[in-house]
Write an enzyme that holds these catalytic residues in place. Structure first.
Site, PDB file in Angstrom:
ATOM      1  N   LYS A   1     -19.847  37.212 -62.286  1.00  0.00           N
ATOM      2  CA  LYS A   1     -20.479  37.743 -61.428  1.00  0.00           C
ATOM      3  C   LYS A   1     -20.633  39.171 -61.357  1.00  0.00           C
ATOM      4  O   LYS A   1     -20.182  40.030 -61.746  1.00  0.00           O
ATOM      5  CB  LYS A   1     -19.704  37.130 -59.996  1.00  0.00           C
ATOM      6  CG  LYS A   1     -20.497  37.591 -58.787  1.00  0.00           C
ATOM      7  CD  LYS A   1     -19.641  37.261 -57.769  1.00  0.00           C
ATOM      8  CE  LYS A   1     -20.559  37.500 -56.193  1.00  0.00           C
ATOM      9  NZ  LYS A   1     -19.701  37.217 -55.197  1.00  0.00           N
TER      10      LYS A   1
ATOM     11  N   GLU B   1     -13.978  25.000 -44.533  1.00  0.00           N
ATOM     12  CA  GLU B   1     -13.863  25.256 -43.209  1.00  0.00           C
ATOM     13  C   GLU B   1     -13.075  24.001 -42.590  1.00  0.00           C
ATOM     14  O   GLU B   1     -12.309  24.174 -41.557  1.00  0.00           O
ATOM     15  CB  GLU B   1     -15.307  25.397 -42.678  1.00  0.00           C
ATOM     16  CG  GLU B   1     -15.892  26.742 -43.152  1.00  0.00           C
ATOM     17  CD  GLU B   1     -16.517  26.410 -44.387  1.00  0.00           C
ATOM     18  OE1 GLU B   1     -17.131  27.545 -44.711  1.00  0.00           O
ATOM     19  OE2 GLU B   1     -16.529  25.508 -45.060  1.00  0.00           O
TER      20      GLU B   1
ATOM     21  N   ARG C   1     -19.414  23.149 -39.970  1.00  0.00           N
ATOM     22  CA  ARG C   1     -18.833  22.430 -40.878  1.00  0.00           C
ATOM     23  C   ARG C   1     -17.574  21.608 -40.489  1.00  0.00           C
ATOM     24  O   ARG C   1     -17.154  20.900 -41.184  1.00  0.00           O
ATOM     25  CB  ARG C   1     -18.876  23.377 -42.385  1.00  0.00           C
ATOM     26  CG  ARG C   1     -20.132  24.005 -42.755  1.00  0.00           C
ATOM     27  CD  ARG C   1     -19.969  25.027 -43.635  1.00  0.00           C
ATOM     28  NE  ARG C   1     -19.067  24.735 -44.871  1.00  0.00           N
ATOM     29  CZ  ARG C   1     -19.782  24.277 -46.025  1.00  0.00           C
ATOM     30  NH1 ARG C   1     -21.063  23.957 -46.064  1.00  0.00           N
ATOM     31  NH2 ARG C   1     -18.944  23.883 -47.090  1.00  0.00           N
TER      32      ARG C   1
END
Length: 637
Positions: free
Chosen positions: A279, A371, A399
């Site tokens: 990343k 979540e 969610r």
């Protein structure tokens, strides 16, 4: 890159030219995003992978589904959007995510994590049922793979006979924060083993050295590599789910990517290709950043003209974001009360918990992009006697809808939901706008739902929530929070009142109508009231404070002393705060006032700056003034 507008031109390049193209794509993304702002690290890490996929597949017909979508900037540059790339996340410009309404190469408008494998499997099964043959590829980040729904999809896919699906696991060890959990440790063990092509070469040499049968075995190299992989990483969770695992592959080596993608491209069954990437690759200093250059803010713009209403010269201070007010408040709560535990779902930075994590590591939990688990886990903590604070973006709490309902509200346990980015979120667009939390939370029993007008009131509401013996929710916006001094300068001229359950607060009195504001819209209401003074209209401004329980007596009294009440909220009108006011008045007897609801209309909003979108939907001070001028009887005089 200048010669490429679509993957058709890309395929005309030789494989030797592709590394140069990768370098040009990185330069273009870095240059643009540093000026416009936007997601940076994920796309910079996926450049070679994106090139290789488009080089070998035809995604005008084949289907490519990116999980989350913020890793798709290289994909946008290769699929006909290069000329408009400078408009990304700007109003009227390109979306910051894949967007099916923007390009035929995009299958979904995808801004949340974990669902790509499920969607891709649905496309694959749908194709089979309709007799269509094409490749379906899902690109899933390692953090997104930790979502329960991703494993549900692989579990389903692995149990199907003859289904074809390629899941590319883009493993960079990061979501926004560093990836956490047992799956991350499992992937790290695989990452530490030989790369796919290194293992292949080792096995090739070994097989060739075996007399008589070596050549025949070498011809069956792929099966041998798979067997070797099982030795290097025994008991792979993906194998147990029925996937054919390949990897890990160096995600920045185009020769290796082209080689292995070419081998797995037409395999039957569910194939999981494990690709190792970095990343933020190519972003200067990304290695030193907490989030590996996850996002970049735009460079400073010219200083805007002086606003109409300014603070006194003596009020010199640094404006703090709502997130900063929350971070300081939760640290204070934890210092005073050892029962406080802060929970985030892979967003410790975005929710303001980095300092808390360092100060109270034993009472900090990062649940990863999960979540549902985070909310159910918080319920368990509360049941055991802790006081969990769930720091979560409003859009992501959706969610965990069922866990809020079953594990928290039915049990009536003291979980505090602190919902950041409630309202219009801005450049991230419809997937990140928090416009529905009031509508679904206020319909459930046991919740106390609040919205602060300024930073100090957010702190006071968190104190109130900690003392309340039941579930609470506090919604606050993205961006800079007003301070009490800001609101005083705009006309708040009554004493501050203590927060009492279900009681509103009058900020200024007036005789010609009222604005009943929810949360940070109190500032907009005060701005509008000041402008209306110039038109000879004296407006009362009320800070609702509580959405549930709503101040029934206060609302009825307000409606009895005014001919016009405007409710103001940064939330969908459908089912929102204004709807709660109308329900209250409908059950409270006759009222003299006409009620005008101002909120976000019943549609998904495009992306743009928060200020632009508030103005577009008529939620700035000027729009409130125009509403009063159009409907107030005083205005005609």
């Amino acid at each position: 890159m200048d010669a490429i507008d679509t993957p058709v031109e890309l395929k005309r390049l030789s494989s030797e030219q592709l590394p140069e193209l990768a370098a040009e794509l990185r330069a273009k993304i870095l240059y643009t995003i540093q000026r416009t702002g936007g997601h940076l690290g994920s796309g910079m890490g996926a450049v070679e992978l994106t090139i290789a996929l488009h080089y070998l597949f035809d995604f005008k017909d084949d289907r490519l589904i990116f999980d989350v979508g913020h890793q798709a900037y290289p994909h946008k540059l290769l699929t006909g959007r290069k000329a408009r790339f400078h408009t990304i996340r700007q109003k009227g410009g390109l979306s910051g995510f894949t967007n099916r309404f923007e390009s035929d190469y995009d299958v979904y408008l995808m801004g949340h994590a974990g669902t790509a494998a499920s969607a891709a499997l649905g496309v694959s099964v749908g194709d089979r049922l309709l007799g269509r043959k094409r490749n379906v590829v899902a690109v899933v980040g390692d953090a997104a793979m930790g979502c329960g729904v991703a494993f549900e999809a692989l579990n389903h896919a692995g149990g199907l006979e003859g289904e074809r699906l390629l899941v590319v696991l883009n493993d960079n060890r990061w979501s926004i924060a560093q990836t956490v959990g047992a799956l991350s440790r499992h992937l790290n063990r695989i990452r530490s083993g030989p790369l796919y092509n290194q293992a292949k070469r080792t096995l090739h040499n070994l097989l060739q050295s075996i007399p008589l049968i070596g050549k025949d075995l070498d011809d069956r190299l792929d099966a041998g590599v798979q067997s070797l992989r099982n030795i290097l990483a025994p008991g792979s969770v993906f194998d147990e789910l029925g996937c054919r695992y390949f990897g890990p592959v160096d995600g920045h080596s185009l020769p290796d990517l082209l080689d292995v993608l070419g081998r797995v491209k037409d395999l039957d069954g569910v194939v999981l290709l494990h690709v190792r990437t970095e990343k933020g690759r190519g972003v200067p200093g990304s290695e030193e950043r907490y989030d590996r250059a996850h996002a970049a803010k735009p460079k400073a713009k010219p200083v805007p003209a002086e606003p109409q209403v300014v603070l006194p010269a003596k009020a010199k201070r640094t404006a703090a974001a709502w997130t900063d007010w929350f971070g300081e408040a939760v640290e204070d709560l934890a210092a005073r009360d050892p029962r406080v535990v802060a929970i985030t779902a892979a967003m410790p930075d975005g929710t303001g918990l980095l300092r808390y994590r360092d100060k109270f590591p034993e009472r900090f939990v990062d649940a990863g992009i999960a979540e549902q688990h985070a909310v159910a886990f918080a319920s368990g903590l509360a049941t055991a006697g802790s006081r969990p604070v769930v720091a979560i973006y409003s859009t992501f709490l959706q969610r965990a809808y069922d866990q809020v309902f079953q594990e928290v509200l039915i049990q009536n346990v003291p979980v505090m939901f602190c919902m950041d980015r409630a309202g219009i979120a801005g450049e991230d667009g419809c997937t990140h706008n928090g416009l529905h939390d009031i509508a679904y939370l206020r319909t459930m029993p046991n919740i106390v739902l609040m919205a602060p007008k300024d930073g100090p009131e957010l702190r006071a509401m968190m104190d109130f929530a900690l003392a309340h013996d039941g579930p609470t929710g506090i919604r606050y916006a993205r961006g800079v929070a007003p301070d009490s001094e800001d609101l005083r300068a705009l006309g708040w001229n009554l004493p501050t009142s203590k927060i009492e359950l279900g009681k509103m607060e009058v900020l200024r009195k007036g005789k010609d109508g009222a604005i009943l504001a929810c949360g940070h819209m109190a500032k907009t209401a005060l701005e509008a009231a000041r402008i209306l003074e110039g038109h000879g209209i004296d407006v009362e401004v009320v800070n609702a404070r509580f959405v549930k329980p709503i101040d029934q007596a206060g609302v009825v009294a307000l409606a009895q002393r005014h001919d016009l009440i405007v409710t103001l909220e940064d939330h969908a009108v459908a089912g929102g705060f204004g709807s709660a006011v109308l329900e209250t008045l409908a059950s409270g007897g006759p009222c003299r006032a006409r009620i005008q609801l101002m909120g976000v209309p019943d549609r998904f909003l495009d992306h743009g700056s928060r200020e632009e979108m508030l103005a577009e939907v008529g939620l700035d001070a000027r729009a409130v003034v125009e509403r009063f001028l159009a409907t107030s009887s005083v205005a005609s005089h």
